[in-house]
Structures are given as C-alpha cells and as structure tokens.
Scaffold this motif. Structure first.
Motif, mmCIF file in Angstrom:
data_model
loop_
_atom_site.group_PDB
_atom_site.id
_atom_site.type_symbol
_atom_site.label_atom_id
_atom_site.label_comp_id
_atom_site.label_asym_id
_atom_site.label_seq_id
_atom_site.Cartn_x
_atom_site.Cartn_y
_atom_site.Cartn_z
ATOM 1 N N GLU A 75 56.144 -5.875 -50.067
ATOM 2 C CA GLU A 75 55.895 -5.499 -48.676
ATOM 3 C C GLU A 75 56.751 -6.344 -47.741
ATOM 4 O O GLU A 75 57.349 -5.826 -46.787
ATOM 5 C CB GLU A 75 54.417 -5.687 -48.304
ATOM 6 N N MET A 76 56.803 -7.640 -48.019
ATOM 7 C CA MET A 76 57.607 -8.529 -47.189
ATOM 8 C C MET A 76 59.091 -8.258 -47.394
ATOM 9 O O MET A 76 59.879 -8.351 -46.450
ATOM 10 C CB MET A 76 57.282 -9.993 -47.496
ATOM 11 N N ALA A 77 59.483 -7.910 -48.611
ATOM 12 C CA ALA A 77 60.890 -7.604 -48.885
ATOM 13 C C ALA A 77 61.337 -6.397 -48.066
ATOM 14 O O ALA A 77 62.440 -6.394 -47.500
ATOM 15 C CB ALA A 77 61.096 -7.358 -50.373
ATOM 16 N N VAL A 78 60.490 -5.390 -47.976
ATOM 17 C CA VAL A 78 60.826 -4.205 -47.182
ATOM 18 C C VAL A 78 60.944 -4.585 -45.710
ATOM 19 O O VAL A 78 61.872 -4.158 -45.015
ATOM 20 C CB VAL A 78 59.772 -3.092 -47.389
ATOM 21 N N LEU A 79 60.017 -5.398 -45.223
ATOM 22 C CA LEU A 79 60.072 -5.847 -43.836
ATOM 23 C C LEU A 79 61.362 -6.611 -43.558
ATOM 24 O O LEU A 79 62.022 -6.391 -42.539
ATOM 25 C CB LEU A 79 58.862 -6.726 -43.516
ATOM 26 N N TYR A 80 61.748 -7.491 -44.464
ATOM 27 C CA TYR A 80 62.962 -8.279 -44.280
ATOM 28 C C TYR A 80 64.211 -7.404 -44.329
ATOM 29 O O TYR A 80 65.175 -7.661 -43.609
ATOM 30 C CB TYR A 80 63.054 -9.383 -45.320
ATOM 31 N N VAL A 81 64.204 -6.382 -45.149
ATOM 32 C CA VAL A 81 65.345 -5.467 -45.188
ATOM 33 C C VAL A 81 65.455 -4.705 -43.864
ATOM 34 O O VAL A 81 66.558 -4.493 -43.350
ATOM 35 C CB VAL A 81 65.227 -4.499 -46.386
ATOM 36 N N ILE A 82 64.322 -4.317 -43.305
ATOM 37 C CA ILE A 82 64.335 -3.630 -42.011
ATOM 38 C C ILE A 82 64.877 -4.559 -40.921
ATOM 39 O O ILE A 82 65.715 -4.155 -40.108
ATOM 40 C CB ILE A 82 62.926 -3.121 -41.663
ATOM 41 N N ILE A 83 64.425 -5.805 -40.918
ATOM 42 C CA ILE A 83 64.919 -6.768 -39.933
ATOM 43 C C ILE A 83 66.414 -7.001 -40.125
ATOM 44 O O ILE A 83 67.167 -7.080 -39.149
ATOM 45 C CB ILE A 83 64.128 -8.086 -40.023
ATOM 46 N N CYS A 84 66.861 -7.084 -41.364
ATOM 47 C CA CYS A 84 68.279 -7.231 -41.666
ATOM 48 C C CYS A 84 69.066 -6.056 -41.101
ATOM 49 O O CYS A 84 70.125 -6.242 -40.481
ATOM 50 C CB CYS A 84 68.485 -7.337 -43.173
ATOM 51 N N GLY A 85 68.560 -4.864 -41.283
ATOM 52 C CA GLY A 85 69.224 -3.675 -40.760
ATOM 53 C C GLY A 85 69.311 -3.683 -39.242
ATOM 54 O O GLY A 85 70.329 -3.286 -38.663
ATOM 55 N N ILE A 86 68.267 -4.159 -38.594
ATOM 56 C CA ILE A 86 68.270 -4.238 -37.136
ATOM 57 C C ILE A 86 69.348 -5.203 -36.656
ATOM 58 O O ILE A 86 70.094 -4.911 -35.720
ATOM 59 C CB ILE A 86 66.879 -4.643 -36.610
ATOM 60 N N PHE A 87 69.443 -6.355 -37.301
ATOM 61 C CA PHE A 87 70.470 -7.319 -36.912
ATOM 62 C C PHE A 87 71.868 -6.777 -37.178
ATOM 63 O O PHE A 87 72.781 -6.963 -36.355
ATOM 64 C CB PHE A 87 70.279 -8.647 -37.643
ATOM 65 N N LEU A 88 72.064 -6.106 -38.309
ATOM 66 C CA LEU A 88 73.384 -5.542 -38.607
ATOM 67 C C LEU A 88 73.758 -4.456 -37.612
ATOM 68 O O LEU A 88 74.897 -4.385 -37.142
ATOM 69 C CB LEU A 88 73.418 -4.983 -40.031
ATOM 70 N N TYR A 89 72.802 -3.606 -37.270
ATOM 71 C CA TYR A 89 73.062 -2.549 -36.296
ATOM 72 C C TYR A 89 73.392 -3.146 -34.925
ATOM 73 O O TYR A 89 74.314 -2.695 -34.242
ATOM 74 C CB TYR A 89 71.850 -1.620 -36.192
ATOM 75 N N SER A 90 72.658 -4.183 -34.555
ATOM 76 C CA SER A 90 72.910 -4.839 -33.282
ATOM 77 C C SER A 90 74.304 -5.459 -33.249
ATOM 78 O O SER A 90 75.020 -5.353 -32.247
ATOM 79 C CB SER A 90 71.853 -5.913 -33.044
ATOM 80 N N ALA A 91 74.702 -6.104 -34.331
ATOM 81 C CA ALA A 91 76.041 -6.697 -34.393
ATOM 82 C C ALA A 91 77.112 -5.614 -34.343
ATOM 83 O O ALA A 91 78.128 -5.765 -33.660
ATOM 84 C CB ALA A 91 76.183 -7.520 -35.671
ATOM 85 N N TYR A 92 76.876 -4.516 -35.032
ATOM 86 C CA TYR A 92 77.845 -3.410 -35.038
ATOM 87 C C TYR A 92 78.007 -2.821 -33.643
ATOM 88 O O TYR A 92 79.125 -2.610 -33.179
ATOM 89 C CB TYR A 92 77.389 -2.343 -36.027
ATOM 90 N N ARG A 93 76.895 -2.563 -32.977
ATOM 91 C CA ARG A 93 76.964 -1.968 -31.629
ATOM 92 C C ARG A 93 77.620 -2.927 -30.636
ATOM 93 O O ARG A 93 78.396 -2.510 -29.786
ATOM 94 C CB ARG A 93 75.566 -1.583 -31.136
ATOM 95 N N THR A 94 77.325 -4.206 -30.740
ATOM 96 C CA THR A 94 77.934 -5.187 -29.853
ATOM 97 C C THR A 94 79.435 -5.246 -30.072
ATOM 98 O O THR A 94 80.214 -5.306 -29.120
ATOM 99 C CB THR A 94 77.310 -6.572 -30.072
#
Length: 58
Positions: free
Chosen positions: A28-47
């Motif tokens: 459950e925590m692994a899935v949450l961390y992957v989602i957070i990772c995706g959010i940070f990657l998307y944010s870096a990409y958009r920036t």
C-alpha cells in the motif's frame, strides 16, 4: 532550472522508498510512493517545458 533538478532528485528518492516498501511487503505504501514519485516527475517535466517555451519567445 534548479527547480527541475530538485524535483527530479525528490522523485528518485520517492521511487527508492517505493522499492524498499515493496521489498519489505508494504505494498500500500509502495503504491502511494509511486504516485508521489509520478507527481514530482510530472511537475519537473511541466516546469522544464514552461522554461523552454519561455526562452524560445525572447
């Protein structure tokens, strides 16, 4: 550009946390961390895209 690097590094850290959680059996925590990772990657990409678009107009 520094913001892109920082967000990328944070994404890698969250991905590492997801791997460690997955190995330890806390899926459950692994899935949450992957989602957070995706959010940070998307944010870096958009920036990065916004910075590149802004430099092309000058």
């Amino acid at each position: 550009m520094r913001h892109v690097y920082i967000r990328g590094i944070l994404a890698v850290i969250w991905l590492a946390a997801a791997v460690v959680s997955g190995i330890s059996g806390r899926f459950e925590m692994a899935v949450l961390y992957v989602i957070i990772c995706g959010i940070f990657l998307y944010s870096a990409y958009r920036t990065r895209q916004k910075e590149q678009d802004g430099k092309g107009e000058r």
